[in-house]
Each structure stands twice: as structure tokens, then as C-alpha cells.
Design a protein around this motif. Sequence first.
Motif, short mmCIF file in Angstrom:
data_model
loop_
_atom_site.label_atom_id
_atom_site.label_comp_id
_atom_site.label_asym_id
_atom_site.label_seq_id
_atom_site.Cartn_x
_atom_site.Cartn_y
_atom_site.Cartn_z
N VAL A 1 101.76 51.98 133.29
CA VAL A 1 101.15 53.11 132.58
C VAL A 1 100.73 52.73 131.17
O VAL A 1 99.91 53.41 130.55
N GLY A 2 101.29 51.64 130.63
CA GLY A 2 100.93 51.27 129.27
C GLY A 2 101.47 49.91 128.87
O GLY A 2 102.29 49.31 129.57
N GLU B 1 102.58 43.28 113.44
CA GLU B 1 101.49 44.19 113.80
C GLU B 1 101.76 44.66 115.21
O GLU B 1 101.98 43.85 116.10
N CYS B 2 101.74 45.98 115.42
CA CYS B 2 102.09 46.51 116.73
C CYS B 2 101.02 47.45 117.26
O CYS B 2 100.38 48.18 116.49
N TYR B 3 100.83 47.40 118.56
CA TYR B 3 99.75 48.16 119.21
C TYR B 3 100.27 48.76 120.51
O TYR B 3 101.16 48.20 121.15
N TYR B 4 99.67 49.88 120.89
CA TYR B 4 100.00 50.47 122.18
C TYR B 4 98.70 50.88 122.89
O TYR B 4 97.82 51.50 122.30
N PHE B 5 98.63 50.51 124.17
CA PHE B 5 97.46 50.82 124.98
C PHE B 5 97.91 51.53 126.26
O PHE B 5 98.79 51.02 126.97
N ARG B 6 97.31 52.66 126.56
CA ARG B 6 97.51 53.26 127.88
C ARG B 6 96.69 52.46 128.88
O ARG B 6 95.62 51.94 128.55
N ASN B 7 97.17 52.36 130.09
CA ASN B 7 96.49 51.55 131.11
C ASN B 7 95.39 52.37 131.80
O ASN B 7 95.43 52.63 133.00
N THR B 8 94.43 52.78 130.97
CA THR B 8 93.30 53.57 131.43
C THR B 8 92.04 53.05 130.76
O THR B 8 92.12 52.17 129.88
N THR B 9 90.90 53.58 131.13
CA THR B 9 89.66 53.21 130.44
C THR B 9 89.78 53.64 128.98
O THR B 9 90.02 54.82 128.70
N PRO B 10 89.63 52.71 128.03
CA PRO B 10 89.77 53.08 126.61
C PRO B 10 88.71 54.09 126.19
O PRO B 10 87.55 54.01 126.60
N SER B 11 89.13 55.04 125.36
CA SER B 11 88.19 56.06 124.87
C SER B 11 87.42 55.58 123.65
O SER B 11 86.32 56.06 123.37
N VAL B 12 88.00 54.64 122.92
CA VAL B 12 87.33 54.07 121.74
C VAL B 12 87.51 52.56 121.74
O VAL B 12 88.45 52.04 122.35
N SER B 13 86.62 51.86 121.06
CA SER B 13 86.68 50.40 121.04
C SER B 13 87.20 49.83 119.73
O SER B 13 87.28 48.62 119.56
#
Length: 199
Positions: free
Chosen positions: A160-161, A173-185
Amino acid sequence: MGRKYFLILFLLPVALFAQLRDSVYYTNPYFIVNYSETLEGPRSVRYSVVCPTGTASRAGMDFYTEKGIKTSDNKDYEANEWDKGHMAPAASFNCNRDMLYSTFTYVNSSLQQQSLNRGVWKQLEIRERELAMENDVKVFIRIEYPSLPIRVTTGAAIPVGYYKELKVGDRRECYYFRNTTPSVSNLEIYKCKCRNVIK
């Protein structure tokens, strides 16, 4: 006799599933993976960027399974939106073909939404290599699954992420991504508060 054979046929898959491990540590000289055979996907990955400017070619390379570890395979990625997402990225380990090829193990592959893999996730991989031009860069990735994961028809669980942390000296530096089509680039949008990661 018929009932006995039915019971054996019924219980055999249950017994085989029970033998799958939820946490298997896979190590090579370049990265460490905590892999779940029950999910058929990695839970976490650690590595240091070693080849920010390597030029080894990946021509002819494809993912391979590991003896002794039940992993996803090519069928899990066929005719769907999921890429074979390198967790330890090939481009960070392309000093030579052997090192590069080590990243093509399915232990290092996650069912990653294709637009994420080819978009902001790739941007972050480029950033870590840029930072590694002048710094030691250590990377930690946690792949998240729900308690009842959705699976592709061939069995592998869909994450899921992804939480990804870059450690540059004392800075994180930390990042989080949901495992979906990104809404912004814009990569900055995916920055998050750094977690307490067990080292």
C-alpha cells in the motif's frame, strides 16, 4: 480410502503455506532485504549508494528467483499495472555487470504501481545518486502492507505504500509514497517526518 485421500489433498496446501516464512533476511555484498515469503514481497531494504556514475549496461538482464526463498515471479507482473520495482535501484549499483545483475533478484522486486515507479520514485533514485557524488548516502526503505493485503491473481501481495529514508552524514531526508498513480510530480510534496527506524 477416498476420504483419506481427500483429507491429504485438502491439508497439503495448508501445510505448505504454514511453512512459508514471514521474515527471511537476504544479504549480498550490496544490500540487505527483509523478505516475506507469505506476501511474496520485501518488507524492508537497506543499502548504500556505491555507483552514482556507473555505466554498466543492463542489456539482456531480467529478474531471477532465488533458490530456497519463495518469491514473486514474472507471472505476478503480467498484464497488470504493477512494475517490477527495484528497491535497491539498478542504477545505484552499475559499477560492473555482476554488481548490476545482483539487483535483478526477485527478492529486491516489489509490485510497484508503474506510474509511481517511472515517475517520482525514479526522481528520488536520481536524487540519492546526486547526493552520493560528494557524500556517503545510506538508504532505508520500508514496504507497507495491510493486515489483509490484496493480491494479484497469481498470489503476490500488493503493497500500500513505501517509506524511504536517505541518510547523508547526520542529515536525514524522508519520503512517503502511496502505491498508486501519483497525483503530483513534485518530489517535495512526498517529504514526510522521519520515523524512528531500528538500525
